[in-house]
Design a protein around this motif. Sequence first.
Motif, short mmCIF file in Angstrom:
data_model
loop_
_atom_site.label_atom_id
_atom_site.label_comp_id
_atom_site.label_asym_id
_atom_site.label_seq_id
_atom_site.Cartn_x
_atom_site.Cartn_y
_atom_site.Cartn_z
N VAL A 1 11.80 -1.41 -2.17
CA VAL A 1 10.59 -0.76 -1.64
C VAL A 1 10.80 -0.38 -0.17
O VAL A 1 10.37 0.70 0.27
CB VAL A 1 9.36 -1.68 -1.80
CG1 VAL A 1 8.13 -1.08 -1.11
CG2 VAL A 1 9.06 -1.91 -3.28
N GLN A 2 11.48 -1.22 0.58
CA GLN A 2 11.79 -0.86 1.97
C GLN A 2 12.67 0.39 2.03
O GLN A 2 12.50 1.23 2.92
CB GLN A 2 12.51 -2.02 2.67
CG GLN A 2 11.57 -3.20 3.01
CD GLN A 2 12.33 -4.37 3.62
OE1 GLN A 2 13.39 -4.76 3.12
NE2 GLN A 2 11.79 -4.94 4.68
N LEU A 3 13.57 0.50 1.06
CA LEU A 3 14.39 1.72 0.99
C LEU A 3 13.51 2.93 0.71
O LEU A 3 13.67 4.00 1.31
CB LEU A 3 15.47 1.58 -0.09
CG LEU A 3 16.61 0.60 0.24
CD1 LEU A 3 17.53 0.42 -0.97
CD2 LEU A 3 17.42 1.12 1.43
N ALA A 4 12.55 2.76 -0.20
CA ALA A 4 11.63 3.86 -0.52
C ALA A 4 10.83 4.27 0.72
O ALA A 4 10.61 5.47 0.98
CB ALA A 4 10.69 3.44 -1.65
N GLU A 5 10.43 3.29 1.51
CA GLU A 5 9.68 3.59 2.74
C GLU A 5 10.55 4.39 3.72
O GLU A 5 10.07 5.28 4.43
CB GLU A 5 9.17 2.29 3.38
CG GLU A 5 8.07 1.63 2.55
CD GLU A 5 7.73 0.19 2.96
OE1 GLU A 5 6.72 -0.34 2.46
OE2 GLU A 5 8.48 -0.39 3.76
N ILE B 1 16.40 5.09 -6.49
CA ILE B 1 16.82 3.83 -5.87
C ILE B 1 17.23 2.90 -6.99
O ILE B 1 16.43 2.59 -7.88
CB ILE B 1 15.66 3.22 -5.05
CG1 ILE B 1 15.34 4.14 -3.86
CG2 ILE B 1 16.04 1.82 -4.55
CD1 ILE B 1 14.09 3.75 -3.11
N ASP B 2 18.50 2.49 -6.95
CA ASP B 2 19.04 1.68 -8.04
C ASP B 2 19.27 0.25 -7.57
O ASP B 2 19.94 0.02 -6.57
CB ASP B 2 20.37 2.28 -8.50
CG ASP B 2 21.01 1.47 -9.62
OD1 ASP B 2 20.26 0.96 -10.48
OD2 ASP B 2 22.25 1.32 -9.62
N VAL B 3 18.69 -0.72 -8.26
CA VAL B 3 18.95 -2.13 -7.90
C VAL B 3 20.01 -2.76 -8.79
O VAL B 3 20.33 -3.93 -8.64
CB VAL B 3 17.67 -3.02 -7.95
CG1 VAL B 3 16.57 -2.43 -7.09
CG2 VAL B 3 17.20 -3.26 -9.36
N ASP C 1 0.83 -1.21 0.00
CA ASP C 1 0.00 0.00 0.00
C ASP C 1 0.86 1.26 0.00
O ASP C 1 0.61 2.20 0.76
CB ASP C 1 -0.89 -0.03 1.26
CG ASP C 1 -2.25 0.59 0.96
OD1 ASP C 1 -2.51 0.92 -0.22
OD2 ASP C 1 -3.03 0.77 1.91
N PHE C 2 1.84 1.25 -0.85
CA PHE C 2 2.76 2.39 -0.94
C PHE C 2 2.00 3.63 -1.41
O PHE C 2 1.23 3.55 -2.37
CB PHE C 2 3.91 2.06 -1.90
CG PHE C 2 5.08 2.97 -1.77
CD1 PHE C 2 6.09 2.70 -0.85
CD2 PHE C 2 5.19 4.13 -2.54
CE1 PHE C 2 7.18 3.55 -0.71
CE2 PHE C 2 6.27 4.99 -2.40
CZ PHE C 2 7.27 4.70 -1.49
N VAL D 1 12.48 7.65 -8.52
CA VAL D 1 12.61 6.68 -9.63
C VAL D 1 13.30 5.42 -9.12
O VAL D 1 14.32 5.49 -8.43
CB VAL D 1 13.51 7.22 -10.77
CG1 VAL D 1 13.40 6.32 -11.99
CG2 VAL D 1 13.17 8.63 -11.11
N PHE D 2 12.75 4.26 -9.47
CA PHE D 2 13.43 2.98 -9.26
C PHE D 2 14.13 2.60 -10.57
O PHE D 2 13.48 2.59 -11.63
CB PHE D 2 12.43 1.87 -8.94
CG PHE D 2 11.76 2.00 -7.59
CD1 PHE D 2 12.38 1.53 -6.45
CD2 PHE D 2 10.51 2.58 -7.49
CE1 PHE D 2 11.75 1.62 -5.22
CE2 PHE D 2 9.87 2.68 -6.25
CZ PHE D 2 10.50 2.20 -5.11
N PHE D 3 15.40 2.25 -10.51
CA PHE D 3 16.09 1.73 -11.70
C PHE D 3 16.24 0.22 -11.55
O PHE D 3 16.95 -0.26 -10.65
CB PHE D 3 17.46 2.38 -11.88
CG PHE D 3 17.39 3.72 -12.55
CD1 PHE D 3 17.24 3.80 -13.93
CD2 PHE D 3 17.43 4.89 -11.80
CE1 PHE D 3 17.16 5.04 -14.56
CE2 PHE D 3 17.35 6.14 -12.43
CZ PHE D 3 17.20 6.22 -13.81
N ALA D 4 15.60 -0.53 -12.42
CA ALA D 4 15.61 -1.99 -12.34
C ALA D 4 15.81 -2.61 -13.73
O ALA D 4 15.38 -3.73 -13.98
CB ALA D 4 14.31 -2.50 -11.73
#
Lengths: 335, 335
Positions: B324-328, B94-96, B28-29, B70-73
Motif C-alpha cells: 500500500v505504501q508503494l501504491a501511495e 504491485i506484486d507481492v 483512507d486510500f 492491480v495488486f497481485f497477492a
Amino acid sequence: MTSNFAIAIVGATGSVGETLLQILEERDFPISDLHLLASNESAGRTLAYRGRNLRVRAVDGFDFRTVQLVFFAADPSVTLAHADAVRKAGCSLIDVTGALPSDVAPRVVPEVNGALISGEAPFAVTSPSSVAVAVSLVLGALREHVQVRRLVIDAGLAVSSRGREGVSELARQTAELLNGRSVEPRLFDRQMAFNVLAQVDEPDAEGHGRLERRVNADIKALFADEALNVAVSCHQVPVFFGDSLSVTVQASTPVELGKVIAALDAAAGIELVDAGDYPTVIGDAVGQDEVYVGRVRRGIDDPCELSLWIVSDNVRKGAALNAVQLAELLIKHHL
Amino acid sequence: MTSNFAIAIVGATGSVGETLLQILEERDFPISDLHLLASNESAGRTLAYRGRNLRVRAVDGFDFRTVQLVFFAADPSVTLAHADAVRKAGCSLIDVTGALPSDVAPRVVPEVNGALISGEAPFAVTSPSSVAVAVSLVLGALREHVQVRRLVIDAGLAVSSRGREGVSELARQTAELLNGRSVEPRLFDRQMAFNVLAQVDEPDAEGHGRLERRVNADIKALFADEALNVAVSCHQVPVFFGDSLSVTVQASTPVELGKVIAALDAAAGIELVDAGDYPTVIGDAVGQDEVYVGRVRRGIDDPCELSLWIVSDNVRKGAALNAVQLAELLIKHHL
C-alpha cells in the motif's frame, strides 16, 4: 583389567543429572560406589540405578575423600562452592556447568581435543556448553578441509535448557492458550508458547548473554584458536527438547563440498542427512547420542562460505553423554 | 487535489489480500472502484470494505482495462499468468509474490529506495519478501554509519508464511499432541508443533530454498549493491504470526554503537527496544506497522561486527503495508 570407581553426581535430581545416571548405566561404566548428591531441598528423594533405588543426599557436608570422581551438574554456583574441597580431597571432577576457568578445568570434547587430557589424577575437566559440543564435533570433523576464519552461530534452544521447570512452563502456557485463556508468564519473562525469545539469559553491558559468551569461549578453547571470530546468538524457541543450530562458516579458501560431505559422512558421533532432506530435534536428535547435520551448502555469493543445520539432544550429547565420555577418557589415563 | 483510482486485488481472499483490504481502508486510500479477484474456487465469497460487502470475482476473464492499479497477492504463478494482460491494458501493478524479474518490476521499499519509482504510468513494482523488507528498513536507517560488507540472516518464519492452512495446521498439531495423540503432519513435511524445521521450501541443486534466494536477491537489489555478500537461512518455527530475525552484519569499519542506536531511534517505521530488553512477535510486532529492533550489539571478537534482533509482522509490514505504501508512492507520481 578395569578397576571400579567410587563416583558422586552433584545435581543428580536435575535433568542432566538423571540423564548422566542413565548413560552411566547404559554404557556399563565401572562403578564400585555411587553417591547421588543434591541441594538440601532435593535430598531424601530416591533415583533408580541398575534396578536399585538410591537415596539422594545433601551435597553440603559430603566428604569428597570417599570418591575418586565427581560430576557437577547442578548450578554453576554449586560447582564453585565445592571445587576447592574436591581438589583438596584429591578427587577428579567433571563440570558441565562451565563455572571454572579454562586453566583450572580445560574444556574438552573427546572427539575434538581429547588429547588435552594427560598427566596424572586428580583431573579437572569442563564439559562445554551443549551448543559448543555440537558445533565443535561437526567443525572438528571438517578440520582437514575447512579452515574456519569466522563463524556465525544462531542457536534455537529448547525450553529444557531451563530444566524441568522450562518444560512444564511451555506445556502449561500452550494448554492455557489453546483453551482460550490468557497467559501469565512465570519462568520466562515473556509468553513462551508460540513465540521466540531473543535471549536466554540476562545480557551483560556489551549486550551478550552468559551462554553466548560461554559458547564463544568454548569454541575458541576447543580449537585452541584465540584468533577465531565467533558470533553467537542464542534464542529460546517453543520446543521441549533439543538444540536447533544454524551455522554459517567463513573459510579461508573455497569450500570443497564433496570433501565436506564425505568427511561428515565418515565422522564418529555425526549423522549426516542427505541434501533435500533435513533433520529436526523431533524424530532425529532427541534421545540419540549422535549430532545430526543437514542442509550442507556453500554461500550464494561466496564459495568460501559454508552453511550447516545441526540438531542435537542438548541434555544427552550436549551435556550428560559428553561428560561420561570424558570420564571414560579419564579412566584410560588411570584416574 | 487527489483523484480517486479504480483498483483490483488479485488474491483478495488470502491473508495478505485481506490485510491489504484492511490497510487500504485504514489509510483512507483514494478508491473510486474496487474489484476483489481470486481463483475460481474462491469466487462468490464476499469481503467487507467500508461497511459494504463486496463480492469476490474470478480473476480469469477480468478486464484489466477497467482499473488503473492491480495488486497481485495470490501465487507467483497467478502473477505470471496475468502480468502481460495487465501491461497491455496500460494498468500499473504491485506484486507481492516476487514472480517478476527486477528489470520488469523493480523491488522497492519506500523508505529504502523509493526514489527508484519515477517516469510515467503504467508502473510495475515488486514488494520484496517480508524478511527483506524488515532487514532493509533497519539497515537502510544505518546507511550513513554502517557500510555492510557481509550479512548473515537467520530467519524464523511463522506458519502464517504458509497462509491460513499453516496457521490451522500448527493449531491442530498442537492440540493433538496436548491431548496425547500422535501427529500425522499434513501441510508441513514434519511435525511442526514444538519443532523447528530447517527449511521453508524445497531447496535447489545448490541447497538454497526459493525464499532464501529471493531474500538474497531482494537485499542486493534494494541496496543496489551486487557485491554485497548475503547468507540467508530460513527456518519454520512453531509461531503463528510474525518473522523473528537474527542478523549479523560485518561492516567495513568498527561499528559506532552510539550512532547506530541514535539512527535506529530516529528512523521512521522502526521501533527500537532498549538494551537489556528485547521485542518478540507476540506483544510487539504482530498487528503493528513498525518493525521492532533490539539486542543491538557489537561482536564479541570483532568491533566491525554488528548483531541485531528484528521482529516484524510478516503479513502486515512485510507484505500488505509495504504494497500500500508503494501504491501511495505511485499516486504521487500521477498513477
